[in-house]
Design an enzyme around this catalytic site. Structure first.
Site: not given
Ligand code: UD1
Length: 368
Positions: A210
């Site tokens: 991821h």
């Molecule tokens: C975040 C953390 C990362 C961690 C990861 C674990 C930061 C900078 N990154 O990354 O360190 O390893 O979580 O999962 O804080 N999304 C969904 N559903 C959710 C959450 C996210 O669909 O419940 C999708 C959305 O499109 C979103 C993308 O995932 O834009 C990224 O989510 P985000 O929280 O920005 O970062 P992660 O990649 O999950």
């Protein structure tokens, strides 16, 4: 008589298994009242509710409901919504865990309001500032009054950055507290795979992916998936897929690579499902931070799909090997594990299931 209040912050999936043992230790001691704030950075049931339920984390006192967005937007919204909550709660300190955007955002609000900040999992460094987490780690540590570390290398990193030695406490790893506490409840792979109409193969690997560096660039992701498809012809893989990764695979039109491979793609799995799979796996391929530590604790060989790690003890003492995104290195790493069983490793110092107790004792000594 009301107890002194400690605001504890969670936001994203890797925070949940860290806060659970801390909440349990606070509950057992009855000296401090936790006030749990969920920022809402992760919100899907598979990324949040399942973890609260399986890890028996109390319902958050407040959910900031922030959701996804650019780093600036997400961080800013968390800050904006956290400030009045902090004013109202009036705690003696704020405790944050890990390195996600929620960690830094709430840490910054607390520090500006001169509420002492406590950072659990301090001092880890990948020395790679292209990782958003590295920026979160460095800044959160600078803002903190009490820093709890999981491995000895973290103390050296903090001292180098000018953090006073007296603020640093080596306590071990709360994520391993959670792991040890839940091992017996881990859900057997047969049960998890049956949900997808599959039988558990006698041998399998677990894959997670991821990190932006691995999944945001079409060519990098394509090359990685092709290498992993080749791996799957040696050992079938189970791939619980992070939503951001799934979105990228679809957008870049890369599904066919997975369809032709021995890779079972699932939605994100719960904590107990994942624990059951990882414990039984022949090997794990991952770019997650947490899984590098969990595989070391479980003695399962891990190939990390990154060029660096902020958790060096998993390489020097544990079962972890860095292979980056290079297909040859990945395949050679897999081959070695299949032929020799891979690195045996040993359990790092203080990864004994009692880190949260040590943390609560140190907080009591400092503030009560
Ligand atoms: C975040 C953390 C990362 C961690 C990861 C674990 C930061 C900078 N990154 O990354 O360190 O390893 O979580 O999962 O804080 N999304 C969904 N559903 C959710 C959450 C996210 O669909 O419940 C999708 C959305 O499109 C979103 C993308 O995932 O834009 C990224 O989510 P985000 O929280 O920005 O970062 P992660 O990649 O999950």
């Amino acid at each position: 008589m009301s107890l002194p209040k400690l605001v504890c912050v969670v936001g994203a999936r890797p925070n949940f298994m860290k806060i659970a043992p801390i909440c349990a230790a606070l509950q057992a001691r009855q000296t401090i009242e936790p006030f749990l704030v969920h920022t809402g950075q992760h919100y899907d049931a598979a990324m949040k509710e399942t973890f609260f339920r399986q890890l028996k984390i109390p319902e958050p006192d407040v959910d900031l409901g922030v959701g996804s967005g650019s780093h600036a937007l997400q961080t800013a919204q968390i800050m904006q919504r956290f400030e009045p909550v902090l004013d109202q709660a009036a705690p003696f300190a704020v405790l944050v865990v890990g390195d996600v955007n929620s960690t830094l955002a709430c840490g910054l609000v607390a520090a500006k309001k001169q509420v002492p900040l406590i950072h659990v999992e301090a001092g880890l460094r990948s020395f790679d500032r292209t990782m958003p987490e590295e920026i979160n780690r460095v800044l959160t540590d600078q803002l903190s009054e009490l820093l709890f570390t999981t491995e000895r290398s973290a103390r050296d990193n903090l001292l180098r950055e000018g953090i006073a030695e007296a603020k640093i406490h080596f306590v071990g790893n709360v994520m391993i507290d959670a792991l040890l506490r839940h091992l017996e409840q881990a859900i057997p792979p047969v049960q998890t795979l049956a949900r997808y109409g599959r039988r558990a193969p006698s041998e399998f690997g677990v894959l997670t992916l991821h990190r932006p560096a691995n999944v945001d660039e079409p060519r990098v992701l394509e090359s990685l998936l092709k290498a992993l498809a080749a791996v799957s012809r040696r050992v079938p893989l189970v791939f619980p897929c992070h939503p951001r990764t799934y979105q990228r695979i679809e957008r870049f039109g890369l599904n066919a690579i997975l369809d032709r491979a021995e890779i079972l793609v699932t939605e994100p799995l719960g904590y107990l499902e994942m624990l059951g799979l990882v414990r039984a796996a022949r090997l794990v391929l991952t770019d997650s931070g947490g899984l590098q530590e969990e595989t070391t604790a479980l003695g399962v060989p891990c190939l990390t799909l990154r060029e660096n790690t902020e958790r060096p003890v998993t390489v020097t003492e544990g079962t972890n090997t860095l292979v980056g995104a290079d297909p040859d290195k990945i395949l050679a790493g897999v081959e070695e594990i299949l032929q020799t069983g891979g690195k045996r490793g040993r359990i790092p110092e203080l990864w004994d299931g009692r880190a949260a107790e040590r943390i609560v004792a140190a907080i009591e000594a400092e503030f009560l």
